[in-house]
Design a protein around this motif. Structure first.
Motif, PDB file in Angstrom:
ATOM      1  N   SER A  55       5.229  11.559 -40.054  1.00 44.91           N
ATOM      2  CA  SER A  55       4.353  12.161 -41.055  1.00 44.91           C
ATOM      3  C   SER A  55       3.243  11.227 -41.516  1.00 44.91           C
ATOM      4  N   VAL A  56       3.381   9.910 -41.247  1.00 43.99           N
ATOM      5  CA  VAL A  56       2.365   8.966 -41.714  1.00 43.99           C
ATOM      6  C   VAL A  56       1.691   8.221 -40.570  1.00 43.99           C
ATOM      7  N   LYS A  57       2.192   8.415 -39.377  1.00 41.23           N
ATOM      8  CA  LYS A  57       1.628   7.712 -38.232  1.00 41.23           C
ATOM      9  C   LYS A  57       0.146   8.032 -38.118  1.00 41.23           C
ATOM     10  N   ASP A  58      -0.645   7.026 -37.809  1.00 41.10           N
ATOM     11  CA  ASP A  58      -2.108   7.130 -37.664  1.00 41.10           C
ATOM     12  C   ASP A  58      -2.828   7.202 -38.998  1.00 41.10           C
ATOM     13  N   ARG A  59      -2.092   7.225 -40.115  1.00 42.84           N
ATOM     14  CA  ARG A  59      -2.728   7.194 -41.435  1.00 42.84           C
ATOM     15  C   ARG A  59      -2.325   5.945 -42.215  1.00 42.84           C
ATOM     16  N   PHE A  60      -1.096   5.492 -42.034  1.00 34.18           N
ATOM     17  CA  PHE A  60      -0.583   4.338 -42.764  1.00 34.18           C
ATOM     18  C   PHE A  60      -0.444   3.153 -41.809  1.00 34.18           C
ATOM     19  N   THR A  61      -0.624   1.954 -42.355  1.00 35.26           N
ATOM     20  CA  THR A  61      -0.452   0.737 -41.571  1.00 35.26           C
ATOM     21  C   THR A  61       0.338  -0.281 -42.371  1.00 35.26           C
ATOM     22  N   ILE A  62       1.413  -0.784 -41.782  1.00 37.79           N
ATOM     23  CA  ILE A  62       2.199  -1.849 -42.404  1.00 37.79           C
ATOM     24  C   ILE A  62       1.764  -3.169 -41.779  1.00 37.79           C
ATOM     25  N   SER A  63       1.608  -4.184 -42.630  1.00 38.10           N
ATOM     26  CA  SER A  63       1.165  -5.485 -42.133  1.00 38.10           C
ATOM     27  C   SER A  63       1.676  -6.571 -43.066  1.00 38.10           C
ATOM     28  N   LYS A  64       1.561  -7.822 -42.627  1.00 38.92           N
ATOM     29  CA  LYS A  64       1.993  -8.925 -43.463  1.00 38.92           C
ATOM     30  C   LYS A  64       0.862  -9.916 -43.617  1.00 38.92           C
ATOM     31  N   ALA A  65       0.867 -10.590 -44.761  1.00 35.19           N
ATOM     32  CA  ALA A  65      -0.122 -11.625 -45.005  1.00 35.19           C
ATOM     33  C   ALA A  65       0.254 -12.870 -44.207  1.00 35.19           C
ATOM     34  N   ASN A  66      -0.731 -13.605 -43.750  1.00 35.89           N
ATOM     35  CA  ASN A  66      -0.455 -14.816 -42.981  1.00 35.89           C
ATOM     36  C   ASN A  66      -0.007 -15.964 -43.864  1.00 35.89           C
ATOM     37  N   ALA A  67      -0.486 -15.981 -45.102  1.00 36.06           N
ATOM     38  CA  ALA A  67      -0.303 -17.166 -45.943  1.00 36.06           C
ATOM     39  C   ALA A  67       0.917 -17.117 -46.857  1.00 36.06           C
ATOM     40  N   ASN A  68       1.488 -15.936 -47.052  1.00 31.84           N
ATOM     41  CA  ASN A  68       2.637 -15.855 -47.962  1.00 31.84           C
ATOM     42  C   ASN A  68       3.598 -14.798 -47.464  1.00 31.84           C
ATOM     43  N   ASN A  69       4.547 -14.452 -48.278  1.00 33.33           N
ATOM     44  CA  ASN A  69       5.590 -13.514 -47.861  1.00 33.33           C
ATOM     45  C   ASN A  69       5.317 -12.104 -48.340  1.00 33.33           C
ATOM     46  N   THR A  70       4.070 -11.731 -48.435  1.00 29.38           N
ATOM     47  CA  THR A  70       3.692 -10.401 -48.893  1.00 29.38           C
ATOM     48  C   THR A  70       3.498  -9.464 -47.707  1.00 29.38           C
ATOM     49  N   VAL A  71       4.007  -8.262 -47.864  1.00 31.39           N
ATOM     50  CA  VAL A  71       3.824  -7.208 -46.866  1.00 31.39           C
ATOM     51  C   VAL A  71       3.040  -6.080 -47.527  1.00 31.39           C
ATOM     52  N   TYR A  72       2.137  -5.477 -46.774  1.00 30.11           N
ATOM     53  CA  TYR A  72       1.275  -4.434 -47.295  1.00 30.11           C
ATOM     54  C   TYR A  72       1.552  -3.103 -46.612  1.00 30.11           C
ATOM     55  N   LEU A  73       1.218  -2.046 -47.335  1.00 26.70           N
ATOM     56  CA  LEU A  73       1.194  -0.716 -46.740  1.00 26.70           C
ATOM     57  C   LEU A  73      -0.173  -0.117 -47.069  1.00 26.70           C
ATOM     58  N   GLN A  74      -1.036  -0.088 -46.081  1.00 24.79           N
ATOM     59  CA  GLN A  74      -2.351   0.527 -46.247  1.00 24.79           C
ATOM     60  C   GLN A  74      -2.208   2.014 -45.972  1.00 24.79           C
ATOM     61  N   MET A  75      -2.576   2.819 -46.949  1.00 19.36           N
ATOM     62  CA  MET A  75      -2.419   4.264 -46.840  1.00 19.36           C
ATOM     63  C   MET A  75      -3.792   4.918 -46.882  1.00 19.36           C
ATOM     64  N   ASN A  76      -4.168   5.558 -45.786  1.00 21.86           N
ATOM     65  CA  ASN A  76      -5.458   6.234 -45.692  1.00 21.86           C
ATOM     66  C   ASN A  76      -5.261   7.731 -45.536  1.00 21.86           C
ATOM     67  N   ARG A  77      -6.321   8.479 -45.801  1.00 17.22           N
ATOM     68  CA  ARG A  77      -6.303   9.945 -45.668  1.00 17.22           C
ATOM     69  C   ARG A  77      -5.077  10.517 -46.370  1.00 17.22           C
ATOM     70  N   LEU A  78      -4.888  10.119 -47.602  1.00 17.13           N
ATOM     71  CA  LEU A  78      -3.710  10.547 -48.350  1.00 17.13           C
ATOM     72  C   LEU A  78      -3.720  12.045 -48.613  1.00 17.13           C
ATOM     73  N   LYS A  79      -2.511  12.609 -48.624  1.00 17.54           N
ATOM     74  CA  LYS A  79      -2.319  14.036 -48.822  1.00 17.54           C
ATOM     75  C   LYS A  79      -1.444  14.252 -50.056  1.00 17.54           C
ATOM     76  N   PRO A  80      -1.515  15.409 -50.679  1.00 16.94           N
ATOM     77  CA  PRO A  80      -0.634  15.669 -51.838  1.00 16.94           C
ATOM     78  C   PRO A  80       0.837  15.474 -51.502  1.00 16.94           C
ATOM     79  N   GLU A  81       1.226  15.765 -50.287  1.00 16.86           N
ATOM     80  CA  GLU A  81       2.634  15.606 -49.905  1.00 16.86           C
ATOM     81  C   GLU A  81       3.053  14.146 -49.759  1.00 16.86           C
ATOM     82  N   ASP A  82       2.119  13.222 -49.871  1.00 18.44           N
ATOM     83  CA  ASP A  82       2.456  11.795 -49.894  1.00 18.44           C
ATOM     84  C   ASP A  82       2.880  11.336 -51.292  1.00 18.44           C
ATOM     85  N   THR A  83       2.749  12.212 -52.272  1.00 13.72           N
ATOM     86  CA  THR A  83       3.122  11.864 -53.643  1.00 13.72           C
ATOM     87  C   THR A  83       4.606  11.540 -53.718  1.00 13.72           C
TER      88      THR A  83
END
Length: 119
Positions: A55-83
């Motif tokens: 349901s999120v493939k091609d819209r969301f991207t999981i990644s990690k920062a190089n400098a610390n232990n932080t992981v991100y979730l970039q969410m694009n083209r959000l839909k109401p059902e992502d609430t």
């Protein structure tokens, strides 16, 4: 392992948000979400390989920062059902591939951050 999520909020349909998950050490990491009245569901995981819910493939991207232990979730083209409330999860051991999408594969959880997609 204490996980601290941030970045949630209110966004219009089609908009973007980036969630962050900070941890004090390197761990395998995943994102889950839970909408009102529904079970917690898998969103994405980073274990050396990346995994996404269909349901999120091609819209969301999981990644990690190089400098610390932080992981991100970039969410694009959000839909109401992502609430939902989005939860970061972590494990010191790499989950078995077949279990990656299961809540039971992840031992540490953050407090959750609310994402609301609405006009």
């Amino acid at each position: 392992v204490q996980l601290v999520e941030s970045g949630g909020g209110l966004v219009q349909p089609g908009g973007s948000l980036r969630l962050s998950c900070a941890a004090p050490e390197r761990t395998y990491r995943a994102w889950f979400r839970q909408a009102p009245g529904k079970e917690r569901e898998f969103v994405a995981a980073l274990t050396g390989s990346t995994y996404y819910a269909d349901s999120v493939k091609d819209r969301f991207t999981i990644s990690k920062a190089n400098a610390n232990n932080t992981v991100y979730l970039q969410m694009n083209r959000l839909k109401p059902e992502d609430t939902a409330v989005y939860y970061c999860a972590a494990s010191r051991n790499r989950p078995i591939t077949s279990n990656t999408r299961s809540v039971f594969a992840w031992y540490y959880w953050g407090q959750g951050t609310q994402v609301t997609v609405s006009s």
